[in-house]
Design a protein around this motif. Sequence first.
Motif, PDB file in Angstrom:
ATOM      1  N   SER A  28      47.861  40.448  46.770  1.00  0.00           N
ATOM      2  CA  SER A  28      47.891  41.605  45.868  1.00  0.00           C
ATOM      3  C   SER A  28      49.294  41.886  45.351  1.00  0.00           C
ATOM      4  O   SER A  28      49.494  42.201  44.181  1.00  0.00           O
TER       5      SER A  28
ATOM      6  N   SER B 153      39.435  37.540  34.362  1.00  0.00           N
ATOM      7  CA  SER B 153      39.890  38.125  35.633  1.00  0.00           C
ATOM      8  C   SER B 153      38.749  38.293  36.632  1.00  0.00           C
ATOM      9  O   SER B 153      38.990  38.464  37.833  1.00  0.00           O
TER      10      SER B 153
ATOM     11  N   HIS C 130      39.357  44.832  39.702  1.00  0.00           N
ATOM     12  CA  HIS C 130      38.014  44.279  39.923  1.00  0.00           C
ATOM     13  C   HIS C 130      37.631  44.124  41.401  1.00  0.00           C
ATOM     14  O   HIS C 130      36.493  44.467  41.775  1.00  0.00           O
ATOM     15  N   PRO C 131      38.492  43.587  42.274  1.00  0.00           N
ATOM     16  CA  PRO C 131      38.077  43.466  43.675  1.00  0.00           C
ATOM     17  C   PRO C 131      37.698  44.810  44.305  1.00  0.00           C
ATOM     18  O   PRO C 131      36.694  44.904  45.025  1.00  0.00           O
TER      19      PRO C 131
ATOM     20  N   SER D  20      53.383  39.072  39.185  1.00  0.00           N
ATOM     21  CA  SER D  20      52.899  38.270  38.065  1.00  0.00           C
ATOM     22  C   SER D  20      52.851  39.093  36.776  1.00  0.00           C
ATOM     23  O   SER D  20      53.216  38.596  35.704  1.00  0.00           O
TER      24      SER D  20
ATOM     25  N   THR E  44      44.783  40.081  32.705  1.00  0.00           N
ATOM     26  CA  THR E  44      44.315  39.362  33.890  1.00  0.00           C
ATOM     27  C   THR E  44      44.885  39.985  35.152  1.00  0.00           C
ATOM     28  O   THR E  44      44.163  40.191  36.140  1.00  0.00           O
ATOM     29  N   GLY E  45      46.185  40.292  35.138  1.00  0.00           N
ATOM     30  CA  GLY E  45      46.793  40.940  36.298  1.00  0.00           C
ATOM     31  C   GLY E  45      46.175  42.297  36.585  1.00  0.00           C
ATOM     32  O   GLY E  45      45.979  42.671  37.748  1.00  0.00           O
TER      33      GLY E  45
ATOM     34  N   VAL F  17      42.918  41.652  38.292  1.00  0.00           N
ATOM     35  CA  VAL F  17      43.094  41.244  39.685  1.00  0.00           C
ATOM     36  C   VAL F  17      43.273  42.457  40.587  1.00  0.00           C
ATOM     37  O   VAL F  17      42.802  42.481  41.738  1.00  0.00           O
TER      38      VAL F  17
ATOM     39  N   TYR G  39      47.786  29.751  47.110  1.00  0.00           N
ATOM     40  CA  TYR G  39      47.105  31.031  47.285  1.00  0.00           C
ATOM     41  C   TYR G  39      45.952  30.955  48.278  1.00  0.00           C
ATOM     42  O   TYR G  39      45.599  31.956  48.907  1.00  0.00           O
TER      43      TYR G  39
ATOM     44  N   TYR H   4      38.430  36.152  39.873  1.00  0.00           N
ATOM     45  CA  TYR H   4      39.160  36.476  41.106  1.00  0.00           C
ATOM     46  C   TYR H   4      38.329  37.304  42.082  1.00  0.00           C
ATOM     47  O   TYR H   4      38.789  37.576  43.185  1.00  0.00           O
TER      48      TYR H   4
ATOM     49  N   GLY I 101      50.236  39.705  42.572  1.00  0.00           N
ATOM     50  CA  GLY I 101      49.696  40.130  41.288  1.00  0.00           C
ATOM     51  C   GLY I 101      50.628  41.088  40.568  1.00  0.00           C
ATOM     52  O   GLY I 101      50.778  41.031  39.340  1.00  0.00           O
TER      53      GLY I 101
END
Length: 564
Positions: free
Chosen positions: A268, A23, A148-149, A274, A141-142, A145, A246, A26, A271
Amino acid sequence: MAGKGYSYVVVVSALMMKFLGPSLSYVAGVYHVALMEQYEHVEVVAWLGSIFACMFDLTGPVASLVINSYDCRTCVLLSGVLGMLGFGASFFTRDIRLLFISYALVAGLGTGFAQGGCMVSIGYHFPKTSSIVSGLVTCGTGLGVMIHPVLIQHLLSQYGLHGAFLLNGGVMFNLCICAMLLQPSPFETQRKNERLQTGRKRVSCRQIVQHLRENGVQFFTVLTNTSFVMLAFSYLCFSISISTLYLYLPDFFYKSGASLQDSSLVVSVSGTGSMISRILVGFAANDTSIGSAVLYNCLPSLVATLILFLPLFSLSSVRILAFGFLTGLYTGGQFVCLLPLVLDTVDVKMLASGIGIMSFSYGIGTLIGPPIAGLIYVKSGQYFAVFIFSASMMFLTTASGFCSTVLRRSKESRSRPTEATPEAEPLEANMGCCLGTSGASQRCCQLPTRASVPCRPGAECVHSTPLLVIWSYLELRRSCDGPLTADEAAMFKCDIGFLWQHSGVHLCGVNDGLNGKDEMFNLLIDRFTEMEADFPKSTADTDGAYFVQVLCNALWYVTSHETI
């Protein structure tokens, strides 16, 4: 498969691997902004972020090499070390050319090792429920996303670019803890024991060359599988489409009149969709009436149809966010279906190689998709042509995925042996309680009902040698749990001794009014229930009963009793 208690640890550990490793790719866009403020070379910085973002997929074959040579735990352990070294070295680096080595290559390789080790370990530990487990694990992973940012942006504002690099290395180093919690699967344990028995204890240059040769043979074998090649091509088309979508979606909405906030929020929101998709598709794919292939082949067509109506969604903020949510809802399930499809297409011994090739295919698509879409935009001058290209790739994903499914099922039908019609009469104990015979034990109808166990013994083998007992038991264990381990072999000896002791003269028909052979049949049923070696409900009274009959006849025969 891991023990029932420890299996939860494996799942949580794999989820954290997804969160701490793949992840992170991203956040390349967040680092891109900070790198642009420090370095003025726009194209060079763009390539730096692009390579880092693609490395977690492009390094799939390298991760497979490590897994095949050692195990999944070693692969994930290396990912934590490489992530720490890569981001840590970036803290001391001021030359952008060196960042290509420390940030893009070494740290990116760490995310790739975490990706490969995580997915292959799930396939090894949960071959029968890989859809559900994969759906839960990929939610990591989601989660990454979403977190982490924001986290990296906070670190950049507080400690600057290089300080954020150092702290990010510390975050990735936690992968080593996840690796130590990852218990070796029965397949990996058996492979290790086989290597120890053949004297391959020390690592030498000769053995390294041998490992490389063996992995090369595995990759070649996998690539000769036409169904797998079509599946890999399908995954390549999917990655081209999704990376294009994307990348250009926020700018399309912004130029269509949407606010900058709404244009950025669409990714976002996707995500969130997802994450929901991964859980729902995981449970749906585990349903035998649906399966992974149906979902994998149908979902891209829904995304393609949605893309074709994209202009209608650019008229309001609500519609923009709805498009983002639906896009995530229809694309997240593809990642869940991948693992069970690879397991269906290649042998479990070649799972690591198969996952590595699929990851590499996805990385290539992510690398070439945006440039091709950019060229289309330059030639046409409008974004709708770019999205037509993206939708076309989605339709091609469905078409090639469908071809892979047809080829795989055609191969399975050709290789499936023709089952012999049983000539032996069914045991009274098996049919007695089902037909309501007075005094029959009700235990004989309580056949196990969980796992799928194919019964292939022919009637001509019923009165064979004692080897039939061994063959039948090995078939049962192999069908349930894969290759027989050393512990299971020891358990097999104990089970046969137990059944031998309690067969024949020791069963004189004093229980439940049954004769000795009927009681032996019931004893086998009870023993299989204790071992959790179950039969499917749909075939428990047919194939399951016949399997136990064959084993019961063999035991009765080898203990010098007359056969029926």
